[in-house]
Design an enzyme around this catalytic site. Structure first.
Site, mmCIF file in Angstrom:
data_model
loop_
_atom_site.group_PDB
_atom_site.id
_atom_site.type_symbol
_atom_site.label_atom_id
_atom_site.label_comp_id
_atom_site.label_asym_id
_atom_site.label_seq_id
_atom_site.Cartn_x
_atom_site.Cartn_y
_atom_site.Cartn_z
ATOM 1 N N LYS A 86 0.819 -1.210 0.000
ATOM 2 C CA LYS A 86 0.000 0.000 0.000
ATOM 3 C C LYS A 86 0.857 1.266 0.000
ATOM 4 C CE LYS A 86 -4.346 -1.698 1.833
ATOM 5 N NZ LYS A 86 -4.127 -3.163 1.920
ATOM 6 N N GLU A 108 -10.601 6.486 2.238
ATOM 7 C CA GLU A 108 -11.467 5.505 2.874
ATOM 8 C C GLU A 108 -10.566 4.414 3.430
ATOM 9 O OE1 GLU A 108 -10.439 5.253 -0.133
ATOM 10 O OE2 GLU A 108 -9.974 3.124 -0.371
ATOM 11 N N SER A 376 2.331 -9.648 -0.348
ATOM 12 C CA SER A 376 1.886 -8.244 -0.376
ATOM 13 C C SER A 376 2.114 -7.511 0.935
ATOM 14 C CB SER A 376 0.408 -8.175 -0.755
ATOM 15 O OG SER A 376 -0.369 -9.004 0.092
HETATM 16 C C1 LIG Z 1 -4.934 -4.176 1.441
HETATM 17 C C2 LIG Z 1 -4.167 -5.405 1.268
HETATM 18 C C3 LIG Z 1 -4.454 -6.320 0.226
HETATM 19 C C4 LIG Z 1 -5.617 -6.173 -0.718
HETATM 20 O O1 LIG Z 1 -5.539 -5.072 -1.575
HETATM 21 P P1 LIG Z 1 -5.206 -5.225 -3.118
HETATM 22 O O2 LIG Z 1 -5.590 -3.885 -3.657
HETATM 23 O O3 LIG Z 1 -6.025 -6.334 -3.680
HETATM 24 O O4 LIG Z 1 -3.759 -5.492 -3.238
HETATM 25 C C5 LIG Z 1 -3.630 -7.423 0.083
HETATM 26 N N1 LIG Z 1 -2.603 -7.655 0.916
HETATM 27 C C6 LIG Z 1 -2.307 -6.809 1.940
HETATM 28 C C7 LIG Z 1 -1.157 -7.130 2.831
HETATM 29 C C8 LIG Z 1 -3.079 -5.673 2.151
HETATM 30 O O5 LIG Z 1 -2.778 -4.854 3.174
#
Ligand SMILES: *Cc1c(COP(=O)(O)O)cnc(C)c1O
Length: 409
Positions: A86, A108, A376
């Protein structure tokens, strides 16, 4: 030629007349930034000094041995500042806000992760910051609310509707309408009206750009398959961007929750439960009832618990370029345990969805194959959920003691 901001039949921009000029201004600023090599350079420099970029690629040697098939590599987005990909999106938008000469950002947030990332960006750039969050989520995600407030943001609990993420999005748009001149809405994923899906994907494409070079350098070949979890779709689009033109299979993994046949999930593209619709300013697959009312979704991972999905991913599914699967809550907790024990890595519950599908498929491939999983985010934030899932007695006692300590004050 398709209209701007459309991906096949998906995407577009369904916004109130009053916001058209603001969106035009944003589109123009984004186009100029994209055409200016100095902007991307500044972005890379900022992410290098503030957020550990380029993030490493880790060879998961023990998991590879365990499954006995493809070699498993992990892209470490968990090492970003604030613990997830993010940061790429919010810091990029922060640079754009500076370029537009605005002084206030709003956002948001559902689980609170995007709120914390945005509040961090605002603190770093010196912007005023207001975060809209459903009242239910404010109660569920106290640690993130705590940090947003320490970072100087005003957190507004939204009491409309079902008091969750979609209501927070509506409220953020309402704020933007009244404060267009000095305010930018830093949308959190590759969804919403044009240019957000394209813009967020552009900032996140740094993941795929790096990963492609890293895998080539490390293994001398491209991966056979790339796996990423899909909430709104920004980390998936980010890593997939690096491989769209290659002969590489791309796999998006959604939240299967308690199972696709239970209705308690958030699988828009991997189930048959979603249908085409227009909401929140864009056209995509939504989990909605026959009247277009958004359904309740469920996932053990709060960040995947969303009714819509990136219009770009809907298009890539329809064109057959990306394959979609779902992972259940239980599979996710099991994959998380295994990854922690075998590799000493703690992926976020969201990220672990990608691991589930990769683990299912790794054994059917050979040692010549390379698979890449996008981690992620990091899982420290999930300690409450994970400790509950393992029903750890010492953790339960710790929470009890803490509560007693407060009561005694
Ligand atoms: C917010 C989040 C997601 C989901 O968001 P995407 O826009 O689909 O990437 C996935 N993994 C983590 C660690 C997150 O914080």
């Amino acid at each position: 030629m398709p209209e701007r901001g459309y991906y096949g039949q998906f995407g577009g921009s369904f916004i109130p007349e009053i916001l058209v000029a603001t969106f035009d201004e944003l589109i123009q600023a984004f186009e100029e930034a994209k055409a200016d090599p100095g902007f991307w350079k500044a972005y890379e420099t900022l992410m290098g000094s503030y957020s550990c970029r380029p993030t490493p690629l880790s060879y998961a040697e023990n998991l590879t041995e365990h499954f006995g098939g493809a070699r498993i590599y992990i892209k470490r987005e968990d090492l970003n500042h604030t613990g997830a990909h993010k940061a790429n999106n919010v810091m990029g938008q922060g640079l754009l806000v500076k370029r537009m000469g605005k002084s206030r950002v709003i956002a948001e947030t559902g689980a609170g992760q995007h709120g914390v990332a945005t509040a961090t960006m605002a603190a770093k750039f010196g912007f005023d910051c207001t975060i809209y969050m459903g009242e239910v989520d404010v109660q569920r995600q106290r640690p993130n609310v705590f940090w947003m407030e320490r970072l100087g943001a005003t957190v507004v609990p939204v009491t409309e509707g079902t008091r969750i993420l979609k209501d927070a999005i509506n409220e953020a748009f309402r704020d933007w309408v009244t404060n267009m001149d000095d305010t930018h809405y830093a949308l959190g994923t590759a969804c919403g009206p044009h240019p957000f899906p394209e813009m967020v994907t552009w900032f996140q494409s740094i993941i795929g750009q790096e990963a492609r070079g890293q895998v080539l350098k490390e293994t001398g070949r491209l991966p056979t398959r790339v796996y990423a979890c899909v909430g709104g779709g920004s980390n998936a689009m980010g890593v997939f961007s690096g491989f769209l033109d290659d002969d590489v299979e791309l796999v998006g993994v959604e939240a299967g929750g308690r199972g696709l046949d239970t209705g308690a999930h958030a699988a828009r593209l991997a189930s048959r439960d979603a249908s085409l619709g227009v909401a929140q300013g864009y056209k995509t697959y939504f989990l909605q009832d026959d009247d277009g009312q958004m359904r309740e979704t469920h996932s053990v991972a709060a960040g995947l618990d969303y009714v819509g999905v990136s219009p770009i991913l809907s298009h890539l599914k329809e064109s057959g370029r990306v394959r979609f699967a779902a992972a259940t809550d239980q599979e996710v907790v099991d994959a998380l345990s295994l990854t922690i024990r075998k590799e000493g890595l703690i992926p976020a519950l969201e990220s672990a969805h990608g691991f589930v599908q990769a683990f299912k498929e790794a054994p059917e491939l050979s040692r010549d194959d390379v698979i890449l999983i996008n981690q992620s985010g990091r899982g420290d934030k999930d300690i409450f959920t994970v400790a509950d899932a393992f029903d750890d007695p010492n953790w339960r006692q710790f929470i009890r003691d803490k509560a007693e300590e407060y009561d005694a004050r």
